[in-house]
Scaffold this motif. Structure first.
Motif, short mmCIF file in Angstrom:
data_model
loop_
_atom_site.label_atom_id
_atom_site.label_comp_id
_atom_site.label_asym_id
_atom_site.label_seq_id
_atom_site.Cartn_x
_atom_site.Cartn_y
_atom_site.Cartn_z
N LEU A 1 0.82 -0.85 -0.04
CA LEU A 1 0.05 -0.06 0.17
C LEU A 1 0.85 1.14 -0.13
CD1 LEU A 1 -2.81 -1.08 2.55
CD2 LEU A 1 -2.95 -0.85 -0.04
N ASP A 2 0.73 1.94 -1.03
CA ASP A 2 1.71 3.20 -1.22
C ASP A 2 0.63 4.23 -0.44
OD1 ASP A 2 3.63 1.83 -2.46
OD2 ASP A 2 2.86 2.56 -4.56
N VAL A 3 1.50 5.26 0.26
CA VAL A 3 0.80 6.27 1.10
C VAL A 3 1.33 7.75 0.26
CG1 VAL A 3 0.49 7.77 3.19
CG2 VAL A 3 0.59 5.07 2.93
N PHE A 4 0.53 8.52 -0.19
CA PHE A 4 0.59 9.54 -0.81
C PHE A 4 0.16 10.94 -0.19
CE2 PHE A 4 0.29 6.57 -4.20
CZ PHE A 4 1.36 6.69 -5.17
N ARG A 5 0.85 12.06 -0.46
CA ARG A 5 0.44 13.45 -0.09
C ARG A 5 0.58 14.00 -1.12
NH1 ARG A 5 5.92 15.62 3.39
NH2 ARG A 5 7.23 15.53 1.49
N ARG A 6 -0.16 15.25 -1.19
CA ARG A 6 -0.25 16.40 -2.18
C ARG A 6 0.71 17.27 -1.89
NH1 ARG A 6 -5.31 19.93 -4.14
NH2 ARG A 6 -4.54 21.56 -2.86
N VAL A 7 1.40 17.88 -2.78
CA VAL A 7 2.78 18.83 -2.53
C VAL A 7 2.29 20.01 -3.37
CG1 VAL A 7 5.01 19.65 -2.78
CG2 VAL A 7 4.30 17.16 -2.17
N ASP A 8 2.14 21.19 -2.80
CA ASP A 8 1.57 22.44 -3.53
C ASP A 8 2.73 23.27 -3.72
OD1 ASP A 8 -1.07 21.97 -3.14
OD2 ASP A 8 -1.39 22.93 -1.59
N ASP A 9 2.94 23.83 -5.35
CA ASP A 9 4.14 24.57 -5.81
C ASP A 9 3.49 25.93 -5.87
OD1 ASP A 9 5.88 26.11 -7.03
OD2 ASP A 9 6.68 24.51 -8.06
N ARG A 10 3.24 26.86 -4.91
CA ARG A 10 2.51 27.91 -5.06
C ARG A 10 3.31 28.96 -6.31
NH1 ARG A 10 0.77 29.92 1.11
NH2 ARG A 10 -0.61 28.14 1.30
N ASN A 11 4.42 28.73 -6.30
CA ASN A 11 5.16 29.69 -7.27
C ASN A 11 4.99 29.29 -8.74
OD1 ASN A 11 6.88 30.96 -5.43
ND2 ASN A 11 8.37 29.42 -5.47
N GLN A 12 4.51 28.25 -8.95
CA GLN A 12 4.00 27.68 -10.50
C GLN A 12 2.61 27.65 -10.37
OE1 GLN A 12 6.55 24.83 -12.42
NE2 GLN A 12 8.41 25.33 -11.04
N ARG A 13 1.93 27.60 -9.24
CA ARG A 13 0.67 27.75 -9.34
C ARG A 13 -0.06 26.22 -9.76
NH1 ARG A 13 -1.67 33.54 -11.39
NH2 ARG A 13 -0.70 34.72 -9.79
N ARG A 14 0.70 25.36 -9.11
CA ARG A 14 0.10 24.07 -9.37
C ARG A 14 0.62 22.96 -8.02
NH1 ARG A 14 4.49 22.14 -14.21
NH2 ARG A 14 6.39 22.05 -12.85
N TYR A 15 0.21 21.77 -8.52
CA TYR A 15 0.67 20.89 -7.26
C TYR A 15 0.88 19.59 -8.01
CZ TYR A 15 -4.21 19.23 -7.81
OH TYR A 15 -5.43 18.85 -8.46
N ARG A 16 1.01 18.70 -7.13
CA ARG A 16 1.61 17.30 -7.58
C ARG A 16 1.33 16.22 -6.48
NH1 ARG A 16 6.83 15.78 -6.04
NH2 ARG A 16 8.05 17.20 -5.27
N TYR A 17 1.37 15.05 -6.77
CA TYR A 17 1.24 14.03 -5.80
C TYR A 17 2.58 13.17 -5.66
CZ TYR A 17 -3.70 14.74 -5.60
OH TYR A 17 -5.01 15.20 -5.29
N GLU A 18 2.88 12.90 -4.32
CA GLU A 18 4.28 11.93 -4.22
C GLU A 18 4.00 10.90 -3.06
OE1 GLU A 18 7.32 14.57 -2.95
OE2 GLU A 18 6.55 14.55 -0.91
N CYS A 19 4.58 9.63 -3.57
CA CYS A 19 4.71 8.55 -2.79
C CYS A 19 5.43 8.90 -1.58
CB CYS A 19 4.95 7.43 -3.42
SG CYS A 19 4.81 5.95 -2.50
N ILE A 20 5.15 8.94 -0.22
CA ILE A 20 6.03 8.93 0.86
C ILE A 20 6.54 7.71 1.51
CG2 ILE A 20 5.13 11.42 1.05
CD1 ILE A 20 3.68 10.52 3.65
N ALA A 21 5.75 6.74 1.35
CA ALA A 21 5.86 5.39 1.99
C ALA A 21 5.32 4.44 1.47
CB ALA A 21 5.69 5.55 3.39
N THR A 22 5.69 3.30 1.84
CA THR A 22 4.95 1.83 1.35
C THR A 22 4.73 1.03 2.84
OG1 THR A 22 5.83 1.97 -0.92
CG2 THR A 22 5.16 -0.17 -0.14
N VAL A 23 3.55 0.70 2.76
CA VAL A 23 3.32 -0.30 3.93
C VAL A 23 3.13 -1.85 3.33
CG1 VAL A 23 1.63 -0.76 6.11
CG2 VAL A 23 2.51 1.54 5.28
N SER A 24 3.75 -2.70 4.03
CA SER A 24 3.61 -4.21 3.40
C SER A 24 3.85 -5.07 4.47
CB SER A 24 4.54 -4.19 2.03
OG SER A 24 5.86 -4.13 2.86
N GLY A 25 3.41 -6.31 4.36
CA GLY A 25 3.65 -7.55 5.06
C GLY A 25 2.49 -7.54 6.01
N PRO A 26 2.67 -8.84 6.73
CA PRO A 26 1.35 -8.82 7.84
C PRO A 26 1.69 -8.14 9.03
CG PRO A 26 2.98 -10.65 7.83
CD PRO A 26 3.30 -9.90 6.60
#
Length: 259
Positions: free
Chosen positions: A16-41
């Motif tokens: 399971l990949d966990v994402f967050r949204r990153v805002d770039d105010r200078n370019q007036r846009r945003y993107r998503y990035e994977c910050i962690a992966t959760v796996s295993g029992p």
């Protein structure tokens, strides 16, 4: 700037990949990035960003929300409105729009990944900006399997540039090698990642790249490379706590071997 939007989880290549949204105010846009992966029992958290290291509880909260929200795992077809998730179902009205936006951004990235993959398959050359841009998309969305053929295609060219020691004025090759190293680390290939990070360092040294090389060398069990990169780091910058812990562990081991 990190968005106030909460982290959220998506099933990925390694868990399971966990994402967050990153805002770039200078370019007036945003993107998503994977910050962690959760796996295993045991729900092992593999952090890809310092934010995830500092806030594992937020990572696990996103995973719990994913598992509890039925609309996030139910099947539906774009051409069948009767199968669509219903806003408000299970108190997850906002999640519908959050995942819808992520899906839109994922599709835009997928189009570019597919275009470059098809271009590489023909034997055509890609420019430095094209290579670094597609690798950034693969890294942000944690597309590890999709990255494999592109890494195989780009790596020899990038390492050749590193051997020459001359990048373009935007430092695309150094950036691309660093991202390839990150993708290889996430795929459980620290020895390969070390080669990529060292290529990036050959084109320009900084604390971030040097720290990544230390972690890769340590993960690969390469004691000589770990010591070499630790010494290079310590000559220029103060070791942060995680890297100092690696250094202390190696010093203790060497002391034990001498007694």
């Amino acid at each position: 700037m990190i968005s106030a939007v909460a982290e959220f989880a998506v099933a990925g290549d390694m868990g399971l990949d966990v994402f967050r949204r990153v805002d770039d105010r200078n370019q007036r846009r945003y993107r998503y990035e994977c910050i962690a992966t959760v796996s295993g029992p045991s729900d092992s958290v593999i952090a890809h960003q310092d934010h995830a290291n500092r806030h594992p509880e937020r990572v696990l909260a996103a995973v719990a929300q994913y598992r509890e929200a039925q609309i996030l795992t139910q099947r539906f077809a774009l051409g069948e409105s009767a199968s669509y998730p219903r806003a408000g179902q299970g108190g997850t009205a906002f999640a519908v729009f959050q995942y819808l936006d992520f899906f839109r951004m994922w599709q835009i990235a997928e189009q570019e990944i597919a275009r470059i993959t098809a271009l590489v398959a023909t034997g055509a050359a890609c420019s430095g900006p094209e290579i670094s841009a597609v690798l950034k998309l693969l890294l942000d969305f944690n597309r590890l399997r999709s990255a494999e053929p592109l890494i195989s295609a780009f790596l020899p060219q990038l390492l050749e540039i590193a051997a020459r020691g001359k990048d373009d004025k935007w430092e695309n090759a150094a950036y691309a090698l660093r991202m390839i190293g990150d993708l290889q680390m996430r795929s459980g290939q620290p020895a390969a990642a070390l080669v990529s990070y060292e290529g990036s360092l050959a084109l320009g040294d900084n604390p971030h790249r040097r720290g990544l090389a230390i972690r890769a060398a340590h993960g690969a069990g390469d004691r000589n490379a770990t010591s070499r990169h630790l010494e290079a780091y310590a000559r220029q910058w103060r070791l942060p706590e995680p890297l100092q812990a690696i250094r202390d562990a190696y010093a203790a081991r060497q002391s034990g071997e001498m007694t």
